[in-house]
Structures are given as C-alpha cells and as structure tokens.
Design an enzyme around this catalytic site. Structure first.
Site, PDB file in Angstrom:
ATOM      1  N   HIS A 112      -1.901 -12.720  -1.332  1.00 29.26           N
ATOM      2  CA  HIS A 112      -3.140 -12.995  -0.596  1.00 29.26           C
ATOM      3  C   HIS A 112      -3.204 -14.430  -0.095  1.00 29.26           C
ATOM      4  CE1 HIS A 112      -5.534  -9.417  -2.524  1.00 29.26           C
ATOM      5  NE2 HIS A 112      -4.639  -9.038  -1.629  1.00 29.26           N
ATOM      6  N   THR A 113      -2.142 -15.184  -0.330  1.00 27.00           N
ATOM      7  CA  THR A 113      -2.079 -16.534   0.239  1.00 27.00           C
ATOM      8  C   THR A 113      -2.005 -16.480   1.765  1.00 27.00           C
ATOM      9  OG1 THR A 113      -0.884 -18.655   0.175  1.00 27.00           O
ATOM     10  CG2 THR A 113       0.449 -16.669   0.081  1.00 27.00           C
ATOM     11  N   HIS A 116       0.822  -1.204   0.000  1.00 26.78           N
ATOM     12  CA  HIS A 116       0.000   0.000   0.000  1.00 26.78           C
ATOM     13  C   HIS A 116       0.865   1.266   0.000  1.00 26.78           C
ATOM     14  CE1 HIS A 116      -3.969  -1.919   1.676  1.00 26.78           C
ATOM     15  NE2 HIS A 116      -3.449  -2.607   0.671  1.00 26.78           N
ATOM     16  N   ASP A 117       1.988   1.201   0.701  1.00 31.29           N
ATOM     17  CA  ASP A 117       2.880   2.351   0.739  1.00 31.29           C
ATOM     18  C   ASP A 117       3.455   2.634  -0.639  1.00 31.29           C
ATOM     19  OD1 ASP A 117       4.474   4.408   2.046  1.00 31.29           O
ATOM     20  OD2 ASP A 117       6.189   3.082   1.724  1.00 31.29           O
TER      21      ASP A 117
END
Length: 334
Positions: free
Chosen positions: A196-197, A74-75
């Site tokens: 997302h694992t 996100h950063d």
C-alpha cells in the site's frame, strides 16, 4: 550397469527399476511446479514482452502500477493464482467492488496480444499477471525479484468467492487467519500489506473512521488516528461527499515503493483501519518496527522481503498440467 551409493552398489534389475521410477516421479513433481525461466526455450522473449508492455502503459498512466500489483494479489487470494480475476461475465470476480475499479486490465490484454503474436498458445495470463506485478514495483523504484513461471489459467471465476479477500475493516486476527489459510505467515501479512506504499483507496472504504466512530475523541474519529491527519482527511472526504474520490494510501510518497507507509502507521496516519491495526496490535507491530530499523530490533529490508513474500504468494493454488489451460485471450476461457 553399476550405480554407486556410498560403499554399496545397486546390481539388481528390480532395485534399478525402482530407482528409475523414483527419479521419474521426482522429475514429474518438479515439472508441475513453477520455476524461474520456465519459458526459456518455448518463448524466450516472454518476460521482455511483458516488461515493455507495462513500461509503455506506465509512461502514459502511472496508476496502472498499483493496479497491477493489487490485481495479482486479488487473483491469488481467490481460487489461487490462476488469472480468474480477468474473466469477463455477469457474475465473475471482475464484476465485484474490490476488482471492478482496478487499473491495468488493458495492460494485461495488450501483453497477451503481443505474446500470442510472438509465441501462440504458450504464455499463460496467470504468468503475465505475476510478471506485470513485479515490473510495476520496479517502475515505482522498488527492487526487482526473479518471478517463477509455469502457471496455467483457471476455468472458473465466481463473484461470490471474492468475500475471501482481506477487507478494510478486518481485525488483526481475521487478517492473520486469511493469510494463514493461504500458507502465509504474519510477517508475510505485514510485508504484503506494505504494498500500500503505492496506490489509493476510495473515501467510501475508510470515511467511517472520520465521523462518529468514537466518543473518546473530541472530533469523533478513530482514536488510533493522528488528529491533524483526521482533519486533513475530513477536508478530502466530507461526510456527505463523493465516496468514490481516491486518496493516497501513503501520504508521504504515494508513487514511490518505499517504507514511508510504515512510518505513517507509526505516526497514526494509516488510511485504512486494517492497515493501522498493523501498528496498534503488538503481534504485528514488531514487523513494522523492524522494517523501520527501530534500534534494538533485528532489521528487515522491506524490498528484499517483499520480493520473497510475493514469490510465496504467487504460488498459491496454482494450476498446472490438465488442471488449467493457456487462454487464447485473458478475458475468456477457451
């Protein structure tokens, strides 16, 4: 002084002067880039301090691992990898929906406190984020990679810019464009979403797929979803239930960094719509299949490719030199 260049020699002061300028410029460019071992002389224990901090927090609270991984992602997607996500304030990136509930802010603060005690004013918060993300993957049984360091911390953080983040309802084309805008390929997209694992999502970000989504399915759910999986998710996320309830993004092994996330996509068990589209869209499905070792396709090693894509991502829009600073605390500019 003679400098050999094949069969010829540089003898004139003018040419020698120009050569020295060129060499100096090359060194300057290299000096302004990230590199592995950046703190070798100025703070040789930097990576060890971050690693030990992450381990100590992980042992009591494992959910910090996916939190730190998402935090770095996100950063980097907002203003580049400059730790702008960490700055406190009434309208900073940290206050927005995608960032407010991330786990691990305290880990970064703790690591910074320890680093300032050992090497005051040397290690940036942006580098702490990059190192902590790598260490989080390793703690969840992923394979390590060498993290280039040398970033500076940014001085600006705006909540309004978080709209640039990939979102659960994004189409494949939108996802591709958001990644391409950052210099990342379609393979990087599939690889990094494979993170997302590990981790979870709140019901509010995918519940719309379970109810009144389509008239083509008996249960009204997204037709790309496995029917049994829909029933399972409906029991966990009722239409009028708690939207903040957390559900694992990888129902096969939510706490282990592996390829079961991609197996879920193949079986219609992707929780987020944007994730499932990696399988339903032919242009990205091939990469999922290659990670799964589908016969007839050139295989890809997920752990290896993840490290490579993370290094690429971690160099997005980095601040160096006077473009940034080394914050004394990660939550505020100096």
């Amino acid at each position: 002084m003679l400098l050999s260049m094949g069969a010829s020699f540089i003898r004139t002061p003018t040419l020698l002067f120009l050569l020295l300028i060129a060499m100096g410029a090359a060194a300057l460019v290299q000096g302004q880039s990230t590199r592995v071992g950046f703190y070798f002389r100025t703070c040789p224990q930097a990576e060890s301090i971050v690693q030990k901090t992450v381990i100590s927090h992980f042992q009591s609270n494992p959910v910090i691992a996916p939190g730190l991984l998402r935090m770095h992602f996100h950063d980097c997607f907002v203003r580049g990898c400059d730790a702008s996500i960490l700055i406190n304030g009434s309208s900073t990136e940290k206050t927005t929906g995608p960032n407010r509930l991330l786990n691990g802010y305290d880990v970064i603060d703790d690591a910074k406190t320890r680093l300032e005690a050992a090497c005051p004013g040397v290690v940036s918060c942006a580098d702490i984020l990059a190192l902590a993300a790598r260490d989080s993957v390793v703690l969840t049984k992923g394979i390590t990679w060498r993290v280039p360091t040398g970033r500076k911390d940014g001085r600006v953080s705006l909540a309004s810019e978080v709209n640039n983040l990939p979102a659960p309802r994004d189409s494949i084309e939108v996802q591709k464009q958001k990644f391409a805008d950052k210099g990342l390929t379609d393979q990087d997209l599939v690889t990094l979403v494979g993170g997302h694992t590990i981790g979870t999502s709140a019901c509010q970000f995918f519940r719309y797929r379970l109810y009144n989504f389509s008239t083509t399915t008996a249960n009204g759910a997204d037709p790309s979803m496995d029917a049994a999986f829909v029933t399972q998710l409906q029991s966990l996320c009722p239409a009028d239930g708690d939207g903040s309830r957390r559900i694992a993004l990888d129902t096969g092994s939510p706490n282990r960094f592996d390829t079961s996330f991609f197996t879920n996509l193949r079986n219609g068990r992707g929780v987020l719509e944007s994730d499932q589209k990696l399988w339903t869209d032919a242009s990205t499905r091939t990469f999922v299949q290659r990670f799964l070792g589908i016969r007839g396709l050139l295989g890809l090693n997920f752990n290896l490719e993840f490290g490579r894509s993370m290094v690429k991502m971690s160099n997005i829009g980095i601040k160096t030199g006077t473009e940034g600073e080394i914050r004394r605390v990660c939550t505020a500019i100096n």
